[in-house]
Design a protein around this motif. Structure first.
Motif, PDB file in Angstrom:
ATOM      1  N   UNK A 138      -4.846   0.198   7.325  1.00 50.11           N
ATOM      2  CA  UNK A 138      -3.355   0.619   6.866  1.00 50.11           C
ATOM      3  C   UNK A 138      -2.775  -0.357   6.024  1.00 50.11           C
ATOM      4  N   UNK A 139      -3.180  -1.923   5.951  1.00 46.40           N
ATOM      5  CA  UNK A 139      -2.546  -2.782   5.273  1.00 46.40           C
ATOM      6  C   UNK A 139      -2.980  -2.752   4.145  1.00 46.40           C
ATOM      7  N   UNK A 140      -4.733  -2.449   3.975  1.00 47.82           N
ATOM      8  CA  UNK A 140      -5.368  -2.314   2.812  1.00 47.82           C
ATOM      9  C   UNK A 140      -4.658  -1.103   1.961  1.00 47.82           C
ATOM     10  N   UNK A 141      -4.245  -0.012   2.660  1.00 45.87           N
ATOM     11  CA  UNK A 141      -3.686   0.932   2.019  1.00 45.87           C
ATOM     12  C   UNK A 141      -2.249   0.751   1.311  1.00 45.87           C
ATOM     13  N   UNK A 142      -1.515  -0.160   2.085  1.00 44.46           N
ATOM     14  CA  UNK A 142      -0.252  -0.730   1.578  1.00 44.46           C
ATOM     15  C   UNK A 142      -0.375  -1.417   0.253  1.00 44.46           C
ATOM     16  N   UNK A 143      -1.395  -2.421   0.263  1.00 44.38           N
ATOM     17  CA  UNK A 143      -1.765  -3.129  -0.834  1.00 44.38           C
ATOM     18  C   UNK A 143      -2.373  -2.380  -1.784  1.00 44.38           C
ATOM     19  N   UNK A 144      -3.162  -1.048  -1.618  1.00 44.08           N
ATOM     20  CA  UNK A 144      -3.688  -0.217  -2.810  1.00 44.08           C
ATOM     21  C   UNK A 144      -2.474   0.316  -3.271  1.00 44.08           C
ATOM     22  N   UNK A 145      -1.284   0.626  -2.406  1.00 50.11           N
ATOM     23  CA  UNK A 145      -0.183   1.509  -3.078  1.00 50.11           C
ATOM     24  C   UNK A 145       0.629   0.262  -3.761  1.00 50.11           C
ATOM     25  N   UNK A 146       0.352  -0.813  -3.857  1.00 47.36           N
ATOM     26  CA  UNK A 146       1.141  -1.700  -4.612  1.00 47.36           C
ATOM     27  C   UNK A 146       2.528  -2.245  -4.101  1.00 47.36           C
ATOM     28  N   UNK A 147       2.454  -2.001  -2.796  1.00 47.70           N
ATOM     29  CA  UNK A 147       3.789  -2.407  -2.280  1.00 47.70           C
ATOM     30  C   UNK A 147       4.044  -4.006  -2.086  1.00 47.70           C
ATOM     31  N   UNK A 148       5.170  -4.549  -2.643  1.00 47.26           N
ATOM     32  CA  UNK A 148       5.446  -5.802  -2.589  1.00 47.26           C
ATOM     33  C   UNK A 148       6.946  -5.837  -2.159  1.00 47.26           C
ATOM     34  N   UNK A 149       7.366  -7.177  -1.635  1.00 46.14           N
ATOM     35  CA  UNK A 149       8.769  -7.428  -1.287  1.00 46.14           C
ATOM     36  C   UNK A 149       9.506  -7.211  -2.411  1.00 46.14           C
ATOM     37  N   UNK A 150      10.550  -6.236  -2.466  1.00 41.00           N
ATOM     38  CA  UNK A 150      11.414  -5.775  -3.682  1.00 41.00           C
ATOM     39  C   UNK A 150      12.715  -6.335  -3.752  1.00 41.00           C
ATOM     40  N   UNK A 151      13.057  -7.330  -2.587  1.00 40.04           N
ATOM     41  CA  UNK A 151      14.154  -8.023  -2.800  1.00 40.04           C
ATOM     42  C   UNK A 151      14.327  -9.485  -3.391  1.00 40.04           C
ATOM     43  N   UNK A 152      13.045 -10.088  -3.579  1.00 38.45           N
ATOM     44  CA  UNK A 152      13.180 -11.437  -3.960  1.00 38.45           C
ATOM     45  C   UNK A 152      11.953 -11.687  -4.825  1.00 38.45           C
ATOM     46  N   UNK A 153      10.838 -12.322  -4.385  1.00 38.88           N
ATOM     47  CA  UNK A 153       9.761 -12.959  -4.879  1.00 38.88           C
ATOM     48  C   UNK A 153       8.746 -12.004  -5.223  1.00 38.88           C
ATOM     49  N   UNK A 154       8.562 -10.912  -4.498  1.00 41.32           N
ATOM     50  CA  UNK A 154       7.640  -9.917  -4.708  1.00 41.32           C
ATOM     51  C   UNK A 154       6.271 -10.319  -4.006  1.00 41.32           C
ATOM     52  N   UNK A 194      -3.134  13.340  -7.344  1.00 47.93           N
ATOM     53  CA  UNK A 194      -2.817  14.172  -5.829  1.00 47.93           C
ATOM     54  C   UNK A 194      -2.563  13.230  -4.749  1.00 47.93           C
ATOM     55  N   UNK A 195      -1.215  13.467  -4.355  1.00 46.20           N
ATOM     56  CA  UNK A 195      -0.666  12.629  -3.265  1.00 46.20           C
ATOM     57  C   UNK A 195      -0.988  13.282  -1.816  1.00 46.20           C
ATOM     58  N   UNK A 196      -1.416  12.477  -0.890  1.00 40.14           N
ATOM     59  CA  UNK A 196      -1.588  12.813   0.392  1.00 40.14           C
ATOM     60  C   UNK A 196      -1.116  11.767   1.364  1.00 40.14           C
ATOM     61  N   UNK A 197      -0.434  12.414   2.462  1.00 39.46           N
ATOM     62  CA  UNK A 197       0.081  11.398   3.405  1.00 39.46           C
ATOM     63  C   UNK A 197      -1.123  10.671   4.075  1.00 39.46           C
ATOM     64  N   UNK A 198      -0.719   9.484   4.633  1.00 37.44           N
ATOM     65  CA  UNK A 198      -1.478   8.539   5.087  1.00 37.44           C
ATOM     66  C   UNK A 198      -1.198   8.433   6.440  1.00 37.44           C
ATOM     67  N   UNK A 199      -2.161   8.779   7.427  1.00 35.74           N
ATOM     68  CA  UNK A 199      -1.795   8.447   8.916  1.00 35.74           C
ATOM     69  C   UNK A 199      -2.186   7.281   9.054  1.00 35.74           C
ATOM     70  N   UNK A 200      -1.268   6.154   9.422  1.00 41.71           N
ATOM     71  CA  UNK A 200      -1.688   4.778   9.480  1.00 41.71           C
ATOM     72  C   UNK A 200      -1.967   4.637  11.061  1.00 41.71           C
ATOM     73  N   UNK A 201      -1.697   5.576  11.955  1.00 42.49           N
ATOM     74  CA  UNK A 201      -1.899   5.547  13.348  1.00 42.49           C
ATOM     75  C   UNK A 201      -3.276   5.913  13.512  1.00 42.49           C
ATOM     76  N   UNK A 202      -3.945   6.725  12.617  1.00 38.31           N
ATOM     77  CA  UNK A 202      -5.359   7.137  12.824  1.00 38.31           C
ATOM     78  C   UNK A 202      -6.550   6.173  12.387  1.00 38.31           C
ATOM     79  N   UNK A 203      -5.845   5.016  11.789  1.00 39.85           N
ATOM     80  CA  UNK A 203      -7.028   4.271  11.240  1.00 39.85           C
ATOM     81  C   UNK A 203      -6.517   2.740  11.622  1.00 39.85           C
ATOM     82  N   UNK A 204      -7.769   2.094  11.761  1.00 41.04           N
ATOM     83  CA  UNK A 204      -7.470   0.522  12.217  1.00 41.04           C
ATOM     84  C   UNK A 204      -6.410  -0.012  11.318  1.00 41.04           C
ATOM     85  N   UNK A 205      -5.594  -1.171  12.063  1.00 41.84           N
ATOM     86  CA  UNK A 205      -4.407  -1.580  11.345  1.00 41.84           C
ATOM     87  C   UNK A 205      -4.768  -2.346   9.900  1.00 41.84           C
ATOM     88  N   UNK A 206      -5.914  -2.824  10.012  1.00 41.75           N
ATOM     89  CA  UNK A 206      -6.464  -3.588   8.801  1.00 41.75           C
ATOM     90  C   UNK A 206      -6.362  -2.508   7.617  1.00 41.75           C
TER      91      UNK A 206
END
Lengths: 335, 547
Positions: free
Chosen positions: B127-143, B113-125
Motif C-alpha cells: 500500500x505504501x508503494x502504491x502511494x509512492x507510485x501515485x506520487x503522494x507527497x505532503x502538500x502543506x509544506x516541504x513535499x 485506466x483508473x482502478x480503485x486500490x484495496x489497501x486492505x487486501x495487500x500487505x502494508x508495504x
C-alpha cells in the motif's frame, strides 16, 4: 531581493520611545504641580542638548542623522537625566549630564542599542561625584516660587541652605545616624515627610507608577523588572524593618521615596543595558533593589539606585548567558 | 474526545486577508497551452524520466520513476504529447533549474485506466508503494513523501490532519475542507489505518467556522474516527510542530521526527490526495491553489501540476500596480523571479503584491534589545541574541544558542520595532554554517586521504624491504650453494662467477615480477638487491651527500 516575511506590524523604535515619553507625563505633571515647575525648563534644555549632541556626534561618526534623531531615544535619555537630577541645578549641570549620557555613554560605545551602561545613571553618578553639593540640593516641595527656581537654574545667585532642604531619604538617614533618633520620631520631627514618603515627592512616585502601568498595558515593558524590583525592595526593607522597627524605615517609605518608582518602571527597564531573558530580568531588577537598599541604609549616599543599576549592568552578560530560556522541544515536556 | 488544548509560546496575529479569496467556490483552471512538469516533486529526490519527446501520454500516466527511498513517481497531469525535456526554474527561493517534462495538452484530458486500490487486501508495504507510485507527497509544506511519513505501522498513536492554515491570505485548505470534507476524512481514515493510529485529530484555526462546520458534518459519516478540533487563531499554529504541541502537548525538537514521539501530521490536501489515489485510482496530478492579493477576482482553483504561474494569473486579473508575485503566504513565501515557474504539489498560493499591500520594509535601525522578538518566537528562541551573533558572524555562538531550532516563521521580523530582517540574518548564518561544515568535511576527507596515503606508502615500503631482504637472503643461499661446483668447473674466474650471479638474479626477478605489480614501482622492476636496499635507505644517501 527582499525575502519573507513581507508583512510587518506597524511598530517602530519611534513609537516605542514616544510611548515611554507619554508614560513619563503623569510623573512630570506631578513634578510641576507638587515640587518645582522649573523641571519643564530643564526638560527643554536637556532635550535640545541631547538632539544637538546626538547630531554632532553622528556627524563625527559619519552616520545618518535623521533616523537617529527621529527615533526619540535621545529625548528619552535626556528626560530621564532631568528627572533623576535635582530640579534647581544650574543649567550647565543638566547640559553636562546630558552630554555625558549621549556622547560618552551612548555614542562612544556605538550608539543606540550598544551601550552596556544606563546613560542616565552614569550621568547621575558622574555628576554626584563631581558636584556633590549641587547634586544634593533638593528643594522642599512647593516652597520656592517659579521665579526663584528659574533664577537658580539660569544662573542667579545661590543661597543654598536658605532654600534647599533635605530629601526624605536624606532626612531619614541623618536623623537615624547622627541624632540616633527612632524612625517614628524622625518622621514626626521634620516637615519633610508626607503620608508615606517625601512630602510632595510621593505624588511623583504615584505618577511614575501610573505611567509604568500604561507601559505594561502597551507591552512596552514586561512585568518582570518592576515586579522584581518593587517586591525585592519591599521584602529586603521589610525584613530589616520587622527586625528593628526603630532603626529601619518601613518598606512603603522606601518605595515612595527617592527614585524608587522612577527606577522600577523607567530605569531598570531600559532594554539596552538590562538583562533580557525573563529569569534574567527578575535577577537583574532584584539585584538593583538589594544594592540600592544597602547603599541607602548603610552606604555613603542617601540614594543608591544609580550605583546599583551600574553594578548590575556589569553583570548583565553573565546573567543573560546563565538564564537562557529552554528552547522548544528541548525541555523534555512530554505530557 | 480531546481533553484540553495546549499552548505554544509566542506567535503573532497578523491581519488574515482571507475573506476575499475564501468566498468563491473552487473552480477548475483551464488547460494551459503547455505543462512543464518538474521531475523533482518531493524533497531531495528527482525522478528518472520515462518518456521521450514525441510520445503521447494520458492523464495520470507515469512519466517519471521515483528513485531511492524518498522517491515518488511523477505523472502527466493531462493527456497530450511530450514535446521536450527542458530545465525549468524551481518554485524555490534560489530559482535553481531542475529537469522538467514539457507536455502539449491535446485538450481531451483523457485519463489512464483508473482502478480503485484495496489497501486492505495487500500487505502494508504494498500500500505504501502504491502511494509512492501515485506520487503522494505532503502538500502543506516541504513535499515530504507520504509513504515515508507513514512509518513502519507501529508506535504512532496520534494522527493529526493539519487544516490550520495559519498564514494570512491563503485559503486553499479552507475551501478544500468546506467543499470536500468527506474526501479529506476518507483519506484520513486510510492514513489512520496505514499508520496504525489510535486516534485522529483534525486541527483547524477558529477563524474558519465554515470549514469546521463542514468537517464536523462530514465526520458524522465516519463515526468514532476523528475529532475536529478548533484551535485558537495564532500564527504559526499551522506549523507542524506548533500544531502537534497545541493538540497533544508534545514538543518535537529540531531534527527529531514526529514518529519518535508517537505522533504524525498530514495536511488536509494530502489526505484528500490519498483518498483520490486509493478509492479512485488517481495519482496526484492537480491541487487547489489560492490566487489572491492585488487582484480583481481572488479565488481558489483546481490547478494541474505543471501549469506555469503566468498562465494562471489571468484568472485572477491582477491590478495594474502589481509589482511582483509571491508564492506561498506573506510570512514564509518566496518572491517568484520567473513567472514561467510551474505549479508543483506544494504550491498553495500565488499572491499578487503591490507596494500598497506589501510596502517595502522601512530602513533597518539598531536593535534596542527590547525583546519583542523573543516574546513572539514560537520556538522559544532569543532572536535578538542570534541576531547579534549573526551580525558578528559568530555563527558558532549562534548555533550554541539553538539557531537551527529556528523554523523561519518570520514572527520575530514581523514584530521588530527596528525593522531588522531577522530571518535573513538567520538564513545567512545557517548557510554559513552549512558551508563551513561542507568545508570541514572536505578537509577532513583530504586529511584522511593524505594520512592513508602516507600509511600505505610506509606499509608498501616495509613490505618491499622485507621482500627484498628475503630475496637477497635466498639468492645468497643459492649462490653459496652453487658456487662450489661452478668454481670447481671454471676454476678461479671471478668474472664468470659474477656473470653467473647476475644471471641468477635476473631469473629471480622475472619470477618475482608479477608479485610486484601492486607497488608504485612496478613499472621499474629489476632493481638489484643492492640498488633496492640503497633506494630504501635514503638516510644513507643523505649521509653520503653530506660527507
Amino acid at each position: 531581493m527582499i525575502h519573507s516575511p513581507y508583512i510587518r506590524k506597524p511598530a517602530s523604535v519611534q513609537s516605542v520611545m514616544l510611548a515611554v515619553l507619554l508614560a513619563l507625563l503623569p510623573g512630570v505633571t506631578a513634578y510641576v504641580m507638587q515640587v518645582a515647575a522649573v523641571v519643564v525648563v530643564n526638560l527643554l534644555i536637556a532635550t535640545v542638548t541631547a538632539l544637538v549632541a546626538e547630531a554632532l556626534i553622528l556627524t563625527l561618526r559619519k552616520r545618518p542623522i535623521a533616523p537617529a534623531l527621529s527615533d526619540l531615544s535621545a529625548v528619552v535619555t535626556a528626560w530621564l537625566v532631568v528627572l533623576c537630577f535635582p530640579p534647581i541645578l544650574p543649567w550647565w549641570v543638566t547640559v553636562l549630564g546630558v552630554l555625558i549620557a549621549i556622547v560618552a555613554v551612548k555614542h562612544l560605545y556605538g550608539g543606540l542599542g550598544q551601550n552596556p551602561f544606563n546613560p542616565a545613571m552614569v550621568a547621575y553618578c558622574a555628576m554626584i561625584v563631581a558636584f556633590p553639593s549641587l547634586m544634593s540640593q533638593w528643594p522642599p516641595a512647593g516652597q520656592i516660587d517659579f521665579q526663584t527656581q528659574l533664577d537658580l537654574v539660569l544662573g542667579g545667585a545661590r543661597q543654598l541652605d536658605a532654600i534647599t532642604g533635605a530629601t526624605a531619604l536624606d532626612a531619614m538617614r541623618t536623623g537615624l545616624r547622627t541624632s540616633g533618633a527612632s524612625v517614628d520620631s524622625v518622621l514626626q520631627q521634620s516637615g519633610t515627610f508626607g503620608a508615606v514618603g517625601g512630602r510632595g515627592w510621593e505624588w511623583l512616585a504615584l505618577g511614575y507608577l501610573a505611567g509604568g502601568l500604561f507601559m505594561l498595558a502597551r507591552r512596552i515593558i514586561t512585568w518582570h523588572m518592576p515586579v522584581a524590583f518593587i517586591a525585592t525592595l519591599a521584602v529586603v526593607s521589610g525584613i530589616f524593618w520587622l527586625a528593628e522597627p526603630a532603626r529601619f524605615a518601613p518598606p512603603l517609605f522606601h518605595l515612595a521615596s527617592g527614585g524608587a518608582m522612577l527606577a522600577a518602571f523607567f530605569i531598570v527597564t531600559d532594554p539596552v543595558s538590562g538583562a533580557t531573558t525573563p529569569r534574567g530580568k527578575l535577577i537583574f531588577a532584584a539585584g538593583v533593589a538589594v544594592i540600592a537598599y544597602l547603599i541607602r541604609v548603610f552606604g555613603a549616599f542617601p540614594e543608591g539606585i544609580a550605583f546599583a543599576v551600574l553594578l548590575m549592568n556589569l553583570c548583565v552578560p553573565l546573567i543573560d548567558m546563565k538564564t537562557q530560556p529552554a528552547v522548544f522541544g528541548h525541555r523534555g515536556s512530554r505530557p | 474526545m480531546i481533553a484540553r488544548l495546549f499552548n505554544f509560546h509566542g506567535g503573532i496575529k497578523p491581519d488574515s486577508h482571507k475573506n476575499a479569496s475564501a468566498a468563491p467556490p473552487i473552480a477548475a483552471a483551464p488547460l494551459p497551452p503547455r505543462l512543464t512538469i518538474p521531475l523533482r516533486q518531493s524533497v531531495r529526490s528527482v525522478a528518472r524520466c520515462l518518456v521521450a519527446p514525441g510520445q503521447r501520454v494520458l492523464k495520470g500516466e507515469r512519466i517519471g520513476a521515483g528513485e531511492g527511498p524518498l522517491g515518488t513517481d511523477v505523472h502527466a497531469s493531462t493527456s497530450g504529447t511530450v514535446v521536450g525535456l527542458a530545465p525549468c526554474a524551481m518554485a524555490h527561493a534560489s530559482s535553481l533549474d531542475t529537469l522538467a517534462v514539457v507536455i502539449e495538452p491535446d485538450g481531451k484530458d483523457e485519463w489512464i485506466e483508473r482502478r480503485a486500490f484495496d489497501h486492505r487486501a495487500v500487505p502494508r508495504e504494498a500500500a505504501l508503494r502504491y502511494l509512492s507510485a501515485c506520487g503522494i507527497v505532503g502538500m502543506g509544506g516541504a513535499g515530504f513523501p507520504t509513504h515515508i511519513k507513514l512509518g513502519n505501522g507501529r508506535g504512532i498513536e496520534t494522527l493529526i490532519i493539519n487544516g490550520a492554515e495559519c498564514e494570512p491570505w491563503i485559503t486553499c485548505d479552507d475551501r478544500l475542507m468546506r467543499e470536500r470534507a468527506a474526501e479529506i476524512l476518507s483519506g484520513a481514515a486510510i492514513l489512520h489505518e496505514l499508520i496504525g493510529a489510535r486516534r485522529t485529530l483534525v486541527g483547524i484555526e477558529d477563524n474558519k467556522p465554515e470549514a469546521i462546520r463542514a468537517m464536523r458534518e462530514a465526520a458524522a459519516g465516519f463515526p468514532g474516527l476523528v475529532d475536529i478540533v478548533a484551535i485558537p487563531t495564532r500564527y504559526p499554529a499551522g506549523g507542524e510542530k506548533q500544531l502537534i504541541r497545541v493538540l497533544t502537548g508534545i514538543e518535537i525538537a529540531h531534527g527529531k521526527l514526529g514518529t519518535e514521539f508517537g505522533v504524525q501530521c498530514f495536511n488536509v490536501g494530502t489526505a484528500q490526495a490519498v483518498h483520490r489515489a486509493i478509492h479512485h485510482g488517481e495519482p496526484l496530478v492537480s491541487r487547489v491553489v489560492t490566487l489572491t492579493g492585488n487582484v480583481r477576482r481572488p479565488g481558489n482553483y483546481e490547478v494541474l501540476v505543471g501549469t506555469p504561474v503566468e498562465t494562471l494569473l489571468a484568472l485572477a486579473a491582477p491590478k495594474p500596480d502589481t509589482d511582483r508575485y509571491l508564492m506561498g503566504g506573506p510570512m514564509m513565501g518566496i518572491t517568484i523571479s520567473d513567472l514561467s515557474v510551474p505549479i508543483g504539489k506544494t504550491s498553495n498560493c500565488i499572491i499578487a503584491a503591490s507596494a500598497a499591500l506589501f510596502p517595502p520594509p522601512p530602513p533597518e535601525l539598531p536593535c534596542i534589545r527590547c525583546g519583542a522578538c523573543a516574546r513572539a518566537c514560537p520556538a522559544d528562541l532569543q532572536p535578538f541574541e542570534l541576531y547579534w551573533f549573526s551580525r558578528a558572524k559568530n555563527v558558532g555562538k549562534a548555533q550554541e544558542y539553538h539557531l537551527f531550532d529556528c523554523i523561519e516563521c518570520g514572527s520575530c521580523a514581523f514584530v521588530c520595532p527596528s525593522h531588522i530582517p531577522l530571518v535573513d540574518y538567520f538564513r545567512f548564518s545557517k548557510s554559513e554554517i552549512w558551508a563551513r561544515e561542507r568545508e570541514l568535511k572536505a578537509s577532513d576527507q583530504a586529511r584522511e586521504r593524505f594520512e592513508f596515503r602516507n600509511y600505505r606508502q610506509e606499509r608498501e615500503k616495509e613490505e618491499k624491504a622485507a621482500k627484498l631482504a628475503a630475496k637477497a637472503a635466498e639468492t645468497r643461499a643459492k649462490l653459496s650453494g652453487s658456487a662450489t661446483p661452478t668454481d670447481a668447473a671454471t676454476g678461479d674466474d671471478p668474472k664468470k662467477a659474477l656473470i653467473a650471479a647476475a644471471l641468477a638474479r635476473a631469473r629471480q626477478q622475472v619470477a618475482v615480477e608479477p608479485r610486484n605489480t601492486d607497488t608504485p614501482h612496478a613499472g621499474v622492476p629489476g632493481a638489484s638487491p643492492g640498488i633496492a636496499s640503497r633506494r630504501e635507505q635514503p638516510d644513507l644517501h643523505d649521509s653520503d651527500a653530506t660527507s
